[in-house]
Design an enzyme around this catalytic site. Structure first.
Site, PDB file in Angstrom:
ATOM      1  N   ALA A  44      11.446  11.768  33.959  1.00 16.99           N
ATOM      2  CA  ALA A  44      10.213  12.319  34.542  1.00 16.99           C
ATOM      3  C   ALA A  44      10.419  12.706  36.000  1.00 16.99           C
ATOM      4  CB  ALA A  44       9.093  11.285  34.447  1.00 16.99           C
ATOM      5  N   VAL A 133      18.005  -4.024  47.086  1.00 17.89           N
ATOM      6  CA  VAL A 133      18.451  -4.520  48.401  1.00 17.89           C
ATOM      7  C   VAL A 133      19.936  -4.210  48.561  1.00 17.89           C
ATOM      8  CG1 VAL A 133      18.668  -6.527  49.916  1.00 17.89           C
ATOM      9  CG2 VAL A 133      16.801  -6.435  48.246  1.00 17.89           C
ATOM     10  N   GLY A 188      20.325  11.602  52.834  1.00 24.96           N
ATOM     11  CA  GLY A 188      19.662  10.935  51.695  1.00 24.96           C
ATOM     12  C   GLY A 188      19.477   9.448  51.878  1.00 24.96           C
ATOM     13  N   GLU A 191      13.774   6.872  53.361  1.00 21.17           N
ATOM     14  CA  GLU A 191      12.713   6.892  52.359  1.00 21.17           C
ATOM     15  C   GLU A 191      11.985   8.233  52.449  1.00 21.17           C
ATOM     16  OE1 GLU A 191      12.164   4.224  50.115  1.00 21.17           O
ATOM     17  OE2 GLU A 191      14.099   3.842  51.004  1.00 21.17           O
ATOM     18  N   ASP A 202      10.583  -1.202  55.413  1.00 22.72           N
ATOM     19  CA  ASP A 202      11.552  -1.177  54.304  1.00 22.72           C
ATOM     20  C   ASP A 202      12.431  -2.437  54.355  1.00 22.72           C
ATOM     21  OD1 ASP A 202      13.238   0.570  52.231  1.00 22.72           O
ATOM     22  OD2 ASP A 202      14.651  -0.269  53.677  1.00 22.72           O
ATOM     23  N   LYS A 206      12.782  -5.823  51.744  1.00 22.22           N
ATOM     24  CA  LYS A 206      14.067  -6.377  51.279  1.00 22.22           C
ATOM     25  C   LYS A 206      14.212  -7.838  51.721  1.00 22.22           C
ATOM     26  CE  LYS A 206      16.183  -1.805  51.434  1.00 22.22           C
ATOM     27  NZ  LYS A 206      16.808  -0.821  52.321  1.00 22.22           N
ATOM     28  N   GLY A 303      21.857   5.764  50.155  1.00 22.71           N
ATOM     29  CA  GLY A 303      22.486   6.975  49.629  1.00 22.71           C
ATOM     30  C   GLY A 303      22.476   6.957  48.104  1.00 22.71           C
TER      31      GLY A 303
END
Ligand code: NAP
Ligand code: HSE
Length: 431
Positions: A44, A133, A188, A191, A202, A206, A303
């Site tokens: 999706a 993580v 990449g 977020e 973020d 984690k 990444g």
């Protein structure tokens, strides 16, 4: 014996796209090594018209995530769309349909992990999140399985690739914050909304996961203090370097006699600290316990490709469970435990203060620290023409006392500005 397992994927962006490529291009190699024929049945995405850097047969891509979960040929579901909604309810639907779920979504686990793990347990299916993580670093399985018998006292890590990349670029190349962030996004690492990276949110998600797994007590995102790197300047990174430190955004989960304390904030680490040399988007997690002493896990923390490798490992694990046909119970169970507020923890602070350069100013500042029960460790002063910059490092004192002292100093008429405050590592992790 070879066995086919149909896979449904929710999301085909940086991580999902990489996973699709691995499952198609490496299918033969995976089959040779594991005996598993992993087949993408449905995937999706939000926008079907977007150009993709992978190809899948017609009919695989859909913009209806429920069509993925409900497809009878989908035997396990990978969620790599990110965010809380609709990802959370989609995962619930898959687990309730007794389909194993693999996710890289730390935000969701930190918010609803206990609930999702319980639902997976009730349905006897795996719910795996190795990629959540440390990107490509195996850390979830070591913490929840290999180290399950260790009485861990501290986990300390660099767990956000974007901010470590930015801090490295700033400290080593004098690059400005915005330019370094842009590069991290292009690579990449960041977020979809990079605020989560930069603000420490973020890393806090984690940290919540690491703390929960290390101590066997559920630590939700809301009980993790976090402060980001938005206010750090090149000047402070240079000052830190001149004083023998490297600045890192660090997650700390600590078991103290008064409870578990989990937090994320910039930290000045002595240059010889095991985390000080972790550069670029690399992540590292440092674990201390009485029998293992110190362990360091390090590697690519962000990444598409490394993260997809961690997801793929979970897919292989879950596919084996499906073929074995046994009911699965979670590797870890959560008990109760005290959560300690960060304000109660002793920390050492660095401050950069702009002041009037005239008699009595230093004495007035020292008085405010003393009145708040904070002792000054070192002071440096530089300036001319009636204006000076003071750099101060305090001794360890409770966070709430440090904050009160800094507020009082900021209120002095001779103090023009408290430009920066930053915590300093004053010893080994786990002290
Ligand atoms: P991304 O590049 O933004 O990809 C998200 C994907 O999900 C896109 O394909 C998007 O579709 C799809 N999507 C989003 N909402 C959707 C919806 N409502 N319905 C259908 N499809 C939807 O994100 P990412 O960087 O791959 O991250 C995915 C997850 O992995 C996140 O939880 C993230 O925290 C985690 N993670 C990322 C990294 C990393 O380095 N990037 C590392 C570790 C973990 P379109 O393509 O059509 O927009
Ligand atoms: N945005 C995250 C990072 C991706 O920079 O570390 C990995 O979780």
């Amino acid at each position: 014996m070879e066995s086919a397992v149909g896979i449904g994927i929710l999301g085909a962006g940086v991580v999902g796209g990489s996973l699709v490529r691995r499952l198609t291009e490496d299918n033969d190699a995976i089959r040779a090594k594991t005996g598993l024929d992993l087949r993408i049945v449905r995937a999706a995405v939000r926008d079907l018209s977007k150009e993709r850097d992978f190809s899948v047969p017609d009919g695989v891509l859909t913009d209806d995530p429920m069509a993925v979960i409900e497809d009878e040929n989908v035997k396990l579901v990978v969620e790599v769309m990110g965010g809380l909604d609709p990802a959370g309810d989609l995962i619930l639907a898959a687990l309730e349909a007794s389909k194993p779920v693999i996710t890289a979504n730390k935000e969701l686990i930190a918010a609803r992990g206990a609930e999702l793990i319980a639902v997976a347990d009730r349905n006897g299916v795996p719910f795996l999140f190795e990629a959540a993580v440390g990107g490509g670093i195996p850390i979830i399985r070591p913490l929840s399985e290999t180290l399950a018998g260790e009485q861990i006292d501290t986990v300390m890590g660099i767990v956000n690739g974007t901010t470590n990349f930015i801090l490295t670029r700033m400290a080593e190349d004098n690059q400005d914050f915005e330019q370094a962030l842009k590069e991290a996004q292009q690579l990449g690492y960041a977020e979809a909304d990079p605020t989560a990276d930069v603000s420490g949110a973020d890393a806090a998600a984690k940290a919540a996961i690491l703390s929960s797994l290390a101590f066997g007590v559920w630590v939700g995102f809301e009980s993790v203090f976090h402060e980001g790197i938005e206010n750090l300047t090149l000047v402070d990174l240079k000052n830190a370097a001149d004083l023998g430190y490297v600045v890192k955004l660090v997650a700390v989960a600590e078991k103290t006699p008064r409870g578990i304390c989990t937090r994320v904030h910039p930290l000045m680490l002595p240059k010889e600290h095991p985390l000080a040399g972790i550069r670029g988007s690399t992540n590292a997690i440092f674990i201390k316990g009485p029998t293992i002493d110190e362990l360091l896990f390090a590697g690519p923390g962000a990444g598409g490709a490394p993260t997809a490798t961690a997801v793929l490992g979970d897919v292989i694990d879950a596919a084996r469970e499906i073929l074995a046909g046994a009911e699965v119970s979670p590797a870890i169970r959560f008990g109760s435990g005290e959560i300690l507020d960060f304000a109660e923890i002793d920390t050492e602070w660095y401050l950069r203060i702009e002041v009037d350069d005239r008699p009595g100013v230093l004495a007035a500042i020292a008085h405010e620290f003393g009145a708040n029960d904070v002792s000054i460790k070192s002071v440096w002063q530089d300036g001319e023409h009636g204006e000076a910059t003071l750099l101060l490092i305090t001794h360890r004192a409770a966070e709430w006392k440090q904050r009160a002292a800094v507020a009082a100093v900021g209120g002095l008429t001779s103090v023009r500005r408290v430009s920066t405050v930053m915590r300093v590592d004053s010893g080994t992790a786990g002290r």
